[in-house]
Design an enzyme around this catalytic site. Structure first.
Site, PDB file in Angstrom:
ATOM      1  CB  THR A 447      35.077 -23.226  21.610  1.00  0.00           C
ATOM      2  OG1 THR A 447      35.741 -24.076  22.544  1.00  0.00           O
ATOM      3  CG2 THR A 447      33.584 -23.436  21.751  1.00  0.00           C
ATOM      4  CG  ASP A 489      37.122 -28.804  29.149  1.00  0.00           C
ATOM      5  OD1 ASP A 489      37.900 -27.891  29.470  1.00  0.00           O
ATOM      6  OD2 ASP A 489      36.363 -28.726  28.170  1.00  0.00           O
TER       7      ASP A 489
HETATM    8  O1  DON Z   1      33.829 -27.183  26.873  1.00  0.00           O
HETATM    9  C1  DON Z   1      34.518 -26.283  27.348  1.00  0.00           C
HETATM   10  O2  DON Z   1      34.160 -25.590  28.266  1.00  0.00           O
HETATM   11  C2  DON Z   1      35.860 -25.979  26.716  1.00  0.00           C
HETATM   12  N1  DON Z   1      36.356 -27.129  26.053  1.00  0.00           N
HETATM   13  C3  DON Z   1      35.716 -24.798  25.814  1.00  0.00           C
HETATM   14  C4  DON Z   1      37.027 -24.353  25.243  1.00  0.00           C
HETATM   15  C5  DON Z   1      36.981 -23.062  24.538  1.00  0.00           C
HETATM   16  O3  DON Z   1      35.983 -22.416  24.475  1.00  0.00           O
HETATM   17  C6  DON Z   1      38.256 -22.639  23.926  1.00  0.00           C
HETATM   18  N2  DON Z   1      38.202 -21.475  23.139  1.00  0.00           N
HETATM   19  N3  DON Z   1      37.544 -20.978  22.334  1.00  0.00           N
END
Ligand code: DON
Length: 656
Positions: A447, A489
């Protein structure tokens, strides 16, 4: 993705002289910035970093690594090339939305492990006295959606790991549609201008940094664990000669340059209906996915009203579901504002303040687990969860001498009907991270968040994701970008936690065209005069929520500069597992990039913290880095803006 060896090993290589010079400079700089092996004061403490000698200076104070000031505007992304892309667009007269679109497309190239056009995201926008729209708060939701063929039990019948490492893990990407919607509606510059920095980075190359190298190493481990045709493709290419790569090596992605040029020339149809769409579907189906051309053609971003709360006299704008981030952040800040310990604390490192923060997080994450999912598919009691009277009661009920029993965390005043399908308190609980991924995998790479303020006072907080590092590990053939694994998710297997160890309700089971619940937390704080005061958000799975809340608390309650607010060490609690996770060195109060905590004085602080928390019934754990936050705030000294990119990810803010 094309990789070249570091320039110093490749002097004879036919490459434009300017790029060679830039690469050598960057290699020298990154050598100067490389973390010194630092002493450790707590188990698992990371090698420390010291402020670089090359950090820019203001007359008033030294800036921390990754920090910048700007009299007029500021861009804080988690990669220096992306921050500079945003600044370039602002200098051309673009507004914060134009800059955001440029930053995001550039991140797709320079942070292929973190985000990109194969993923999705949320963009929160504040316009200040805009000639077309006046003063406006809005949000663009381009979260990926499940394919129409998705079903609640779809992963139960697939092999373990299918929700992270197969074509079935890929949800319909939203980033291109979201960015172009934002540009069309709120931007001012043409597509070709805002896409230029990204296409340049993809064509001419950019210097690879140590963060990307670390994430590539982890991908190598992950690839080694994958079997058969689900094994990664582009990542294989990127990992072909890992030993040949050092920070500063120039990396180009001519295939993604082609995709971006098609988007520049033909807009959304290039991605959702044209040549790229066909390549996406062929790739996903080759890897066992269910996505169809109809799924892509049907994708549309949504413009939604941000949710709002108040904190210390400010308006807080945040993202509504399917983000859980907005509700959880407003709850955490709401509880903290109501507690006397917050006013009494001189610094977040104080044990009692830390305990109250942990309690605020436990309540918020319990609500996340019970109630939150895609609002198009379930009724979410948002009004109840953000009701000031409920927050009053929650704050008042916290016992400063003992942790709340886990089953009593969260909003329990009205269990039915919303809680009917909530997980039973003890079911599915696992200690540590979840079983979907091998334990050695880091999950902090998938992310990217950036924060922007422009010279007109418009702001953008934008968080984008492909979920875990390199997403599904599947690159789109011929177009050089990674496809997300956002399907993980969802609650993919009843009774189990996801890749981030999160317990979730049945309301978050997969379904046709449904959006998986997210933790992304783009946030904007407005003063009582309605002007932007702070822009923030982060990456790091559920830790995004706790890290963003702490950065806001640090800036507003403790008056920290952007650099201090972001570099301060953090804690995280997500209700289940019932463990307060602490960054080593937290109790010293020293920033993340200062490893000089080693003396007896610090040991005493660490021991006091441990004793105080254990005596209140907390279970303690540790983690080297808890999320990465990019934050912009009004300067604490004088006029203008102060922004910081988190030292945990090596970004650099850019302002002027
Ligand atoms: O939307 C979400 O909550 C996850 N897909 C976020 C994943 C994440 O932040 C991974 N690392 N940085």
């Amino acid at each position: 993705m094309r990789l070249d060896p570091p320039p110093e090993r490749n002097a004879a290589h036919a490459r434009p002289a300017a790029i060679r010079v830039i690469a050598v400079l960057i290699a020298l700089l990154s050598a100067a910035c490389r973390p010194a092996a630092g002493p450790r004061d707590e188990p698992g403490a990371p090698a420390g970093r010291r402020p670089t000698e090359t950090a820019p200076r203001t007359p008033a104070r030294d800036l921390l690594p990754g920090e910048a000031v700007g009299a007029r505007c500021l861009v804080a992304a988690d990669h220096p090339v992306a921050s500079r892309a945003g600044l370039e667009i602002l200098r051309l007269g673009g507004n914060a939305v134009d800059a955001a679109v440029a930053v995001s497309f550039t991140l797709s190239v320079v942070r292929p492990d973190s985000c990109g056009i194969g993923g999705g995201g949320f963009m929160l926008i504040h316009l200040q006295n805009d000639p077309r729209f006046g003063t406006l708060d809005t949000a663009i939701d381009y979260r990926e959606r499940a394919p129409a063929a998705a079903a609640p039990g779809m992963f139960e019948s697939l092999p373990p790991g299918a929700s992270t490492d197969s074509g079935a893990a890929v949800a319909v990407p939203g980033t291109v549609a979201g960015l172009l919607y934002a540009l069309d509606r709120y931007g001012t510059l043409p597509r070709e201008t805002v896409l230029a920095p990204a296409i340049r980075a993809a064509t001419e190359g950019f210097a690879i940094d140590s963060y990307t190298l670390a994430s590539r190493r982890e991908s190598l481990l992950r690839r080694a664990r994958l079997q058969g045709p689900d094994a990664v493709t582009a990542v294989n290419a990127m990992l072909d000669a890992p030993e040949a790569l050092r920070p500063g090596a120039i990396v180009a992605d001519p295939e993604q340059a082609r995709a971006l040029a098609l988007i520049r020339d033909h807009g959304v149809t290039a991605f959702y209906q044209g040549e790229i769409a066909r390549a996406i579907i062929d790739t996903v189906r080759l890897h066992g996915g269910l996505m169809t051309t109809d799924d892509l053609a049907a994708f549309e971003p949504r413009e939604v009203k941000p949710i709002e709360g108040r904190f210390m006299g400010r308006r807080v704008l945040a993202m509504p579901p399917p983000s859980s981030g907005g509700i959880a952040l407003l709850q955490i800040l709401g509880v903290m504002e109501r507690r006397p310990e917050t006013r009494a604390a001189a610094h977040p490192k104080e044990p009692l303040y830390t305990f109250i923060l942990s309690e605020a997080m436990r309540h918020a994450f319990a609500d996340r687990a019970r109630y939150l999912a895609d609002p198009e598919f379930t009724t979410i009691p948002i009004d109840k969860l953000l009701d000031p009277a409920m927050l009053d009661a929650r704050a008042a009920a916290i016992d400063p001498s003992h942790a709340t029993p886990i089953e009593l965390c969260g909003w329990r005043a009205d269990l039915a009907p919303h809680n009917a399908d909530a997980p039973a308190p003890a079911r599915g609980e696992r200690r540590g991270e979840g079983p979907s991924l091998p334990p050695f995998l880091k999950d902090d790479h998938g992310t990217s968040h950036f924060s922007i303020i422009d010279s007109r006072g418009h702001a953008v907080a934008c968080t984008e994701t492909i979920n875990i590092e390199y997403g599904s590990g599947i690159a789109v053939a011929g177009f050089g970008f990674m496809l997300n694994n956002e399907m993980d998710d969802f609650l993919t297997r009843r009774g189990e936690v996801n890749a981030f160890g999160l317990t979730q309700a049945d309301a978050n089971l997969p379904g046709p065209r449904k959006r998986p619940l997210s933790s992304m937390t783009p946030t904007i704080l407005l003063s009582d005069r309605g002007e932007v005061e702070l822009v923030a958000g982060g990456s790091g799975g559920p830790r995004i929520i706790s890290a963003t809340a702490q950065a806001v608390l640090n800036a507003i309650v403790f008056g920290m500069t952007a650099g201090e607010a972001v570099a301060a060490r953090r804690v995280h609690h997500q209700w289940r597992p019932d463990t307060l996770v602490i960054e080593p060195g937290y109790s010293t109060g020293r920033p993340w990039n200062d490893a000089s905590h080693v003396g007896g004085r610090d040991r005493a602080a660490v021991e006091t913290m441990r004793r105080e928390l254990l005596s209140r019934g907390c279970t303690l754990g540790s983690r080297d880095a808890i999320a990465q936050v990019q934050l912009v705030r009004r300067a604490t000294e004088g006029e203008g803006w102060n922004g910081a990119s988190d030292p945990r990810k090596g970004g650099e803010a850019a302002g002027e």
